[in-house]
Write an enzyme that holds these catalytic residues in place. Sequence first.
Site, short mmCIF file in Angstrom:
data_model
loop_
_atom_site.label_atom_id
_atom_site.label_comp_id
_atom_site.label_asym_id
_atom_site.label_seq_id
_atom_site.Cartn_x
_atom_site.Cartn_y
_atom_site.Cartn_z
N ASP A 172 -9.56 29.66 -58.78
CA ASP A 172 -10.01 30.19 -57.49
C ASP A 172 -11.51 30.50 -57.57
O ASP A 172 -12.00 31.04 -58.56
CB ASP A 172 -9.21 31.46 -57.14
CG ASP A 172 -9.33 31.83 -55.68
OD1 ASP A 172 -8.33 31.73 -54.96
OD2 ASP A 172 -10.45 32.22 -55.25
N ILE A 173 -12.23 30.16 -56.51
CA ILE A 173 -13.68 30.34 -56.47
C ILE A 173 -14.06 31.83 -56.41
O ILE A 173 -15.18 32.20 -56.76
CB ILE A 173 -14.26 29.56 -55.26
CG1 ILE A 173 -15.70 29.16 -55.48
CG2 ILE A 173 -14.07 30.32 -53.96
CD1 ILE A 173 -16.21 28.14 -54.46
N HIS A 200 -0.50 26.90 -51.08
CA HIS A 200 -0.98 27.12 -52.45
C HIS A 200 -0.33 28.36 -53.02
O HIS A 200 -0.14 29.35 -52.32
CB HIS A 200 -2.51 27.26 -52.48
CG HIS A 200 -3.05 28.24 -51.48
ND1 HIS A 200 -3.21 27.91 -50.15
CD2 HIS A 200 -3.46 29.51 -51.61
CE1 HIS A 200 -3.70 28.95 -49.50
NE2 HIS A 200 -3.85 29.95 -50.36
N HIS A 224 -0.94 31.30 -55.57
CA HIS A 224 -1.90 32.01 -56.40
C HIS A 224 -1.18 32.42 -57.69
O HIS A 224 -0.09 33.00 -57.63
CB HIS A 224 -2.37 33.31 -55.73
CG HIS A 224 -3.15 33.12 -54.46
ND1 HIS A 224 -4.52 33.22 -54.43
CD2 HIS A 224 -2.75 32.89 -53.19
CE1 HIS A 224 -4.95 33.05 -53.18
NE2 HIS A 224 -3.89 32.85 -52.40
N GLY A 259 -2.86 37.10 -44.96
CA GLY A 259 -4.13 36.80 -45.62
C GLY A 259 -4.35 35.33 -45.91
O GLY A 259 -5.28 34.98 -46.64
N GLN A 260 -3.52 34.43 -45.35
CA GLN A 260 -3.74 33.01 -45.60
C GLN A 260 -4.99 32.55 -44.86
O GLN A 260 -5.12 32.75 -43.65
CB GLN A 260 -2.54 32.16 -45.16
CG GLN A 260 -2.71 30.69 -45.54
CD GLN A 260 -1.49 29.82 -45.23
OE1 GLN A 260 -0.54 30.27 -44.58
NE2 GLN A 260 -1.52 28.58 -45.69
#
Length: 112
Positions: free
Chosen positions: A30-31, A98, A100, A91-92
Site C-alpha cells: 500500500d502506498i 482488494h 488489506h 472507507g472504500q
Amino acid sequence: MSDCLFCRIVAGEIPANRVTETKQFLAFRDINPQAPTHVLAIPKQHVASLNEADDAMLIGELLLFARDVAAGEGLADDGYRVVLNTNAGAGQTVFHIHAHILGGRAMRWPPG
Ligand code: 5GP
Ligand code: ZN
C-alpha cells in the site's frame, strides 16, 4: 477497465511495489501504509467490490492468497488482519476489490 487504478497496476501501466503474484492474483504494498506491513491483495480480473462479487471460487482463493501473503511476510504466528472495505461508508476509495493485509503491530478492536 482502463480507468481503474488497480487494473492499471495489474497491466503495469502504473508502478507498484509488487510482493508476489499468481496467474489470478497480485499483491503489492500500500502506498500509504497503516501498519509496518500493509499489503493489498487483488484479483487481476476487475470486480468493483464485494457487493458485485459473484464468483465464490475467486473470492475464496483471494482469501487464501491473502493468507499466503501474510505467511510470506512472516505474520502468520503473531497475527494479522485482512480487511475488505466495501463501499464509501466503510472507507472504500478504490473500486477494484482488494484485501488489506495488515500486520507488524497490535490491532485494536473494534476497528475505527
Ligand atoms: P480502500 O480505501 O479502497 O479500502 O483502500 C485503497 C488503498 O489503496 C488505500 O489504502 C490507499 O493507500 C491505496 N492506494 C491508493 N492509490 C494507490 C496507488 O497508486 N498505489 C498503491 N500501491 N496503493 C494505493
Ligand atoms: Zn479494476
